[in-house]
Design a protein around this motif. Sequence first.
Motif, PDB file in Angstrom:
ATOM      1  N   ASN A 156       9.213   1.912   1.386  1.00  9.53           N
ATOM      2  CA  ASN A 156       9.969   0.935   0.591  1.00  9.53           C
ATOM      3  C   ASN A 156       8.992   0.233  -0.337  1.00  9.53           C
ATOM      4  OD1 ASN A 156       9.493  -1.992   1.336  1.00  9.53           O
ATOM      5  ND2 ASN A 156       9.719  -1.085   3.368  1.00  9.53           N
ATOM      6  N   GLN A 157       9.477   0.008  -1.516  1.00 16.20           N
ATOM      7  CA  GLN A 157       8.589  -0.516  -2.561  1.00 16.20           C
ATOM      8  C   GLN A 157       8.627  -2.029  -2.642  1.00 16.20           C
ATOM      9  OE1 GLN A 157       9.996   1.142  -6.210  1.00 16.20           O
ATOM     10  NE2 GLN A 157      11.980   0.147  -6.101  1.00 16.20           N
ATOM     11  N   VAL A 158       9.474  -2.650  -1.813  1.00 15.45           N
ATOM     12  CA  VAL A 158       9.610  -4.096  -1.913  1.00 15.45           C
ATOM     13  C   VAL A 158       8.537  -4.784  -1.086  1.00 15.45           C
ATOM     14  CG1 VAL A 158      11.121  -6.063  -1.525  1.00 15.45           C
ATOM     15  CG2 VAL A 158      12.074  -3.872  -2.274  1.00 15.45           C
ATOM     16  N   GLU A 159       8.430  -4.326   0.162  1.00 13.66           N
ATOM     17  CA  GLU A 159       7.518  -5.005   1.070  1.00 13.66           C
ATOM     18  C   GLU A 159       6.071  -4.600   0.781  1.00 13.66           C
ATOM     19  OE1 GLU A 159       8.612  -6.309   5.570  1.00 13.66           O
ATOM     20  OE2 GLU A 159       9.203  -4.363   4.866  1.00 13.66           O
ATOM     21  N   GLU A 161       3.408  -6.594   2.463  1.00 15.04           N
ATOM     22  CA  GLU A 161       2.578  -7.068   3.576  1.00 15.04           C
ATOM     23  C   GLU A 161       2.426  -5.977   4.625  1.00 15.04           C
ATOM     24  OE1 GLU A 161       3.763 -10.730   5.289  1.00 15.04           O
ATOM     25  OE2 GLU A 161       3.700 -11.799   3.366  1.00 15.04           O
ATOM     26  N   GLU A 162       1.231  -5.879   5.188  1.00 16.21           N
ATOM     27  CA  GLU A 162       0.908  -4.888   6.202  1.00 16.21           C
ATOM     28  C   GLU A 162       1.250  -3.476   5.734  1.00 16.21           C
ATOM     29  OE1 GLU A 162       2.587  -5.967   9.954  1.00 16.21           O
ATOM     30  OE2 GLU A 162       1.106  -7.521  10.283  1.00 16.21           O
ATOM     31  N   THR A 163       1.035  -3.238   4.491  1.00 10.89           N
ATOM     32  CA  THR A 163       1.242  -1.884   3.961  1.00 10.89           C
ATOM     33  C   THR A 163      -0.052  -1.432   3.277  1.00 10.89           C
ATOM     34  OG1 THR A 163       2.038  -2.649   1.830  1.00 10.89           O
ATOM     35  CG2 THR A 163       3.695  -2.274   3.527  1.00 10.89           C
ATOM     36  N   PHE A 164      -0.180  -0.136   3.127  1.00 10.29           N
ATOM     37  CA  PHE A 164      -1.348   0.438   2.463  1.00 10.29           C
ATOM     38  C   PHE A 164      -0.839   1.346   1.334  1.00 10.29           C
ATOM     39  CE2 PHE A 164      -2.506  -0.519   6.755  1.00 10.29           C
ATOM     40  CZ  PHE A 164      -3.737  -1.158   6.635  1.00 10.29           C
ATOM     41  N   GLU A 165      -1.373   1.089   0.165  1.00 11.74           N
ATOM     42  CA  GLU A 165      -0.960   1.926  -0.964  1.00 11.74           C
ATOM     43  C   GLU A 165      -1.402   3.361  -0.698  1.00 11.74           C
ATOM     44  OE1 GLU A 165       1.182   2.763  -3.892  1.00 11.74           O
ATOM     45  OE2 GLU A 165       0.958   0.652  -3.367  1.00 11.74           O
ATOM     46  N   ILE A 166      -0.508   4.296  -0.923  1.00 13.53           N
ATOM     47  CA  ILE A 166      -0.866   5.693  -0.695  1.00 13.53           C
ATOM     48  C   ILE A 166      -1.834   6.125  -1.797  1.00 13.53           C
ATOM     49  CG2 ILE A 166       0.046   8.030  -0.394  1.00 13.53           C
ATOM     50  CD1 ILE A 166       2.747   6.721   0.147  1.00 13.53           C
ATOM     51  N   PRO A 167      -2.999   6.627  -1.449  1.00 14.60           N
ATOM     52  CA  PRO A 167      -3.961   6.996  -2.495  1.00 14.60           C
ATOM     53  C   PRO A 167      -3.408   8.113  -3.378  1.00 14.60           C
ATOM     54  CG  PRO A 167      -4.723   7.738  -0.342  1.00 14.60           C
ATOM     55  CD  PRO A 167      -3.515   6.897  -0.102  1.00 14.60           C
ATOM     56  N   SER A 168      -3.940   8.143  -4.593  1.00 14.84           N
ATOM     57  CA  SER A 168      -3.389   9.107  -5.551  1.00 14.84           C
ATOM     58  C   SER A 168      -3.561  10.534  -5.061  1.00 14.84           C
ATOM     59  CB  SER A 168      -4.047   8.918  -6.916  1.00 14.84           C
ATOM     60  OG  SER A 168      -5.435   9.089  -6.800  1.00 14.84           O
ATOM     61  N   TYR A 316      -1.752  -2.321 -15.121  1.00 11.09           N
ATOM     62  CA  TYR A 316      -0.371  -1.870 -15.280  1.00 11.09           C
ATOM     63  C   TYR A 316       0.237  -1.356 -13.979  1.00 11.09           C
ATOM     64  CZ  TYR A 316      -1.482  -2.166 -20.230  1.00 11.09           C
ATOM     65  OH  TYR A 316      -1.851  -2.615 -21.464  1.00 11.09           O
ATOM     66  N   GLU A 317      -0.550  -1.307 -12.899  1.00  4.74           N
ATOM     67  CA  GLU A 317      -0.041  -0.720 -11.658  1.00  4.74           C
ATOM     68  C   GLU A 317       1.136  -1.507 -11.080  1.00  4.74           C
ATOM     69  OE1 GLU A 317      -0.207   1.866  -9.778  1.00  4.74           O
ATOM     70  OE2 GLU A 317      -1.667   2.960 -10.971  1.00  4.74           O
ATOM     71  N   MET A 318       1.138  -2.826 -11.293  1.00  7.79           N
ATOM     72  CA  MET A 318       2.231  -3.625 -10.735  1.00  7.79           C
ATOM     73  C   MET A 318       3.572  -3.256 -11.362  1.00  7.79           C
ATOM     74  SD  MET A 318       1.221  -5.589  -8.357  1.00  7.79           S
ATOM     75  CE  MET A 318       2.443  -6.873  -8.224  1.00  7.79           C
ATOM     76  N   ARG A 319       3.532  -2.775 -12.593  1.00 11.14           N
ATOM     77  CA  ARG A 319       4.780  -2.381 -13.280  1.00 11.14           C
ATOM     78  C   ARG A 319       4.916  -0.864 -13.318  1.00 11.14           C
ATOM     79  NH1 ARG A 319       3.767  -4.667 -18.884  1.00 11.14           N
ATOM     80  NH2 ARG A 319       5.758  -3.670 -19.363  1.00 11.14           N
ATOM     81  N   ARG A 320       4.322  -0.223 -12.341  1.00 12.58           N
ATOM     82  CA  ARG A 320       4.195   1.229 -12.361  1.00 12.58           C
ATOM     83  C   ARG A 320       5.534   1.956 -12.569  1.00 12.58           C
ATOM     84  NH1 ARG A 320       0.795   4.851 -10.941  1.00 12.58           N
ATOM     85  NH2 ARG A 320       1.687   6.900 -10.609  1.00 12.58           N
ATOM     86  N   THR A 321       6.514   1.607 -11.742  1.00 14.16           N
ATOM     87  CA  THR A 321       7.786   2.340 -11.777  1.00 14.16           C
ATOM     88  C   THR A 321       8.423   2.256 -13.156  1.00 14.16           C
ATOM     89  OG1 THR A 321       8.067   1.752  -9.466  1.00 14.16           O
ATOM     90  CG2 THR A 321      10.008   2.574 -10.618  1.00 14.16           C
ATOM     91  N   GLU A 322       8.473   1.036 -13.659  1.00 15.11           N
ATOM     92  CA  GLU A 322       9.126   0.813 -14.959  1.00 15.11           C
ATOM     93  C   GLU A 322       8.375   1.521 -16.082  1.00 15.11           C
ATOM     94  OE1 GLU A 322       8.816  -2.875 -18.029  1.00 15.11           O
ATOM     95  OE2 GLU A 322       8.473  -3.221 -15.896  1.00 15.11           O
TER      96      GLU A 322
END
Lengths: 338, 321
Positions: A156-159, A161-168, A316-322
Amino acid sequence: MSDRQLADWRELAQKLESEINKVVVGQASPIRAITTAIFARGHVLLEGDVGVGKTTLLRAFTRGIGGGYQRIEGTIDLMPNDLVYHTYLCEDGKPHVSPGPLLMSGENLAVFFFNEINRARPQVHSLLLRVMAERTLSAFNKEHSFPHMLVFADRNQVEKEETFEIPSAARDRFMMEIPIVVPDDADIMESLIFDTRFHDVDALVAQVQPDILHFDRLNAFSAVIQDHVQASATLRRYALDLWRATKAPAKFGIKIDGVDINRLVLAGASPRGMSMMLRAARVNAWIHGRDAVLPDDVHAVFHETTAHRLVFSPVYEMRRTEIARELLNQIIQAVAAP
Amino acid sequence: MTVLLAAAGLLLSTSLAVAEQTLYEMKEANVKITTVEPERDVGYTVGDILQRTIVLEVKKPYTLLETSLPIVGYEHRWKGQPTGIELHKIETEQNDLGDSTTYMLRLDYQVFTNNIVAKPAILPAEFIKFKADGKFYQYRIPSWGFRISPIATFGAAKIELDMSPFRGPLLLDPNPEKKRLKVLIGVFAVALLGLLYILGSRAWLPRMGGPFASACRDINKLRKLPAADVALQQAVARVHQSLNATAGSSVFSDSLDSFLQKKPKFAPVKTDIEQFFGLSRQVFFEPQAAHQVGDSPLNWLRDFCRRCRDCERGLTPEERV
């Protein structure tokens, strides 16, 4: 393989789609994308808000594909060995070691479902890199292979906290990243609330006809599709131009509001990514009964196979999806074929 | 000849008779003189003609002796030297008023002299004679003084500072400026036309020179190529270019609806565009695929292009033959 067999498999694919569409409503486009990925033998990552039906969708597909099915929940304390084995004290008081979810079904593992993958640590992602790319695993002094395995994962892209970005690098192993959004059709939204059959997910998934596809024949048939469906010289040039545009969008005259296009892309799509895009495009052409890939087939899978592979500047990563959606839309509009 | 000799003899005898007569001064009371002199009294030079009009109202029985009128061509002398003023023309008019007679004399003098500086000159006084009761009376028409001006200024002169009211302001020759103005207007007009051409998307008239109009011309040329398959490929690619240029982005069969939403004037050729994409599919992507444009795709493309050109001009596309 004769045209008749291609047509038979096409019917199976359509049957699978219609079964899934019965239990997961308003998601025809993601269902088509996942069907495409299954026949292209690509791993799938679903992205969406909480409670939009990602897990239900993947479970329904798993049932339709048949074969071994394993599932693991991503948690912050999950370690790579939790996927391979687990230890416990048996009734006799002695420690025992059992195969973990990856090994439990052996070579018949058809779907490995990783729920909430972004909650797992990077060490787990690293293990997954190899499993997804090579479909093998070394454990207990032995090489295990999972030739029919597809990884279905969701996050889920909302939460955050306690998450790890999946490396490219891990993202690149997924053939597709498919966004799942709540359908905006009022009737569908109403039925999701009031139709009682959606309340019990287990019962809902059980409505899907099991083992529609022969999971152990998918690899062979996938190769047939890739051999059978042709890509003309014009299409190849078009795909190359698309690839170049993901690397240097400014050269193709692409502009996005509020984005310095020259600084946006750190790395465009990878060769593996473009190869996967063409695999998916070939499958899309086959589903539509064509013997050659058209630009329309590329467009049908372009976002899903490319967006998650682009590496943007951190700003720009914070606005990645858009931004990714806008960028890829503009690339399709800017690149001509022929 | 005999008659002429006789007349000359008679004239001579009459003159001699008058000369022998005693001349009386005409009393002022018997003559009323009015003169109309030239408008200006300076600025005359060689060749100029000055006209003075003298009106004499003479009481009766005095009558003008016409032989006493000055003679045309006579040049006055002053102290034996010719004055350079010569009578050029004389006109007389007589009007009987009852107890008096009006004589109007119009005398034109021509200047035959000049000088390097202005010099005084006069229209000479003229003596005319009247006759009454067998006696002769002399009357003096007064002289009129004026200045003869040199043709050129003596010595170095700055003409711009010479503000003579008789010559008027010095006028510059406007012809070079007029010519330059015409040239500049021509250049401006050409530049304006060029600007309009550029602003009009490289079309001389509105709705001309659109992507499909130029595509039609190109396809007509391509139809003359010997290799039909190459020509067909180039023609289809050319139409793709026109569609893309019209839309401002790449148009594919899966984006046809959004293209028609953006360019609704192409809606009448929607079926044609779909058929075109079928042809394009066969030409560029899937040689085994069938298309629906008949046996002569190049001719079909030409007609399709024309219909699209009509659409881009806002016209109803012509029907297919």
